[in-house]
Scaffold this active site. Structure first.
Site, PDB file in Angstrom:
ATOM      1  CB  SER A  96      47.077  54.887 -45.655  1.00 24.94           C
ATOM      2  OG  SER A  96      47.702  55.582 -44.614  1.00 24.94           O
ATOM      3  CG  HIS A 230      43.598  58.092 -42.981  1.00 22.89           C
ATOM      4  ND1 HIS A 230      44.397  58.729 -43.907  1.00 22.89           N
ATOM      5  CD2 HIS A 230      44.188  56.885 -42.739  1.00 22.89           C
ATOM      6  CE1 HIS A 230      45.432  57.957 -44.197  1.00 22.89           C
ATOM      7  NE2 HIS A 230      45.328  56.832 -43.514  1.00 22.89           N
TER       8      HIS A 230
END
Length: 254
Positions: A96, A230
């Site tokens: 991320s 995610h």
């Protein structure tokens, strides 16, 4: 021990030191994340790989330190603290926000030290040139917490503990501000291989956005798509370690 040694220990964590490894994998956490997120990687990595995890200011044992305001500033700091570790081949793994940071660190290592990474592993993040307008850092505390729950990126015990939340929210918000205000500056493409990793149901990055990492390297590019959102990587640790090993170990054996 010198002041520089002490500073390096603040930034660089080695949960399973391997001094005779011959290759180092530096892991960069996500927004609000800490070095301990990569504890499983340190213990699962094959013996030729020494895993280093970066601990950003503003969290855990560094919680009294101010968070770094921008991705370029943080990249400058990480590149600087990695200088003593450049005596062996190096690879970066970022998830991320950590993927964007890894890209900027790789740029600095190439430009300032002539160091071409063994590989850059970019996980759960769109390519630097693929912009999205995001403003989580401008939300109130409830909005930030809702985003954390949506992504399932923070331990549920932390989300349910008001005192802990008060402790970690400033660092989380600062990280979101840094990554959401990041502006890609076009420049020379990296020379190292780039390996993208992404979940097929990630609300923060599409497979197409992850595939655009290929535009940022002169080296080999490969993309691995996993099931999940995610934080897909928490359910695919063995498969991700295989991707890392397959890309790093052949280079060490000829």
């Amino acid at each position: 021990m010198t002041g520089k040694d002490e500073e390096n220990k603040l930034w660089v964590r080695r949960f399973n030191p391997r001094d005779d490894s011959g290759l180092r994998l530096v892991c960069l956490p996500h927004a609000g994340g800490s070095a301990s997120f990569y504890l499983p990687v340190a213990h699962a990595a094959p013996s030729p790989i020494d895993v280093l995890a970066i601990q950003y200011p503003g969290r855990q044992d560094r919680r009294r330190e101010p968070s770094v305001a921008t991705i370029p500033e943080l990249a400058d700091e990480v590149a600087r603290v990695l200088e003593p570790w450049l005596d062996q081949p190096l690879a970066l793994f970022g998830h991320s926000m950590g993927a964007t940071l890894a890209f900027e660190v790789a740029r600095r290592l190439e430009a300032r030290h002539g160091v071409v990474l063994e590989a850059l592993f970019a996980s759960g993040r769109r390519a630097p040139s693929r912009h999205r307008e995001e403003n989580v850092h401008r939300l109130g505390d409830d909005g930030v917490i809702a985003e954390l729950k949506r992504l399932s990126g923070t331990d549920s015990q932390v989300l349910g503990d008001e005192d802990l939340l008060r402790m970690v929210l400033p660092a989380i918000r600062a990280d979101y501000r840094a990554v959401e205000t990041y502006v890609y500056e076009p420049g020379e493409r990296l020379r190292c291989p780039v390996i993208g990793l992404v979940g097929d149901d990630d609300p923060k990055v599409t497979v197409d956005e992850a595939d655009s990492w290929r535009d940022h390297t002169e080296g080999v590019f490969d993309l691995h798509v996993f099931t999940g959102g995610h934080f897909y990587l928490t359910n695919h640790q063995a498969a991700i370690m295989k991707v890392i090993s397959d890309n790093l170990l052949p280079a060490r054996t000829g």
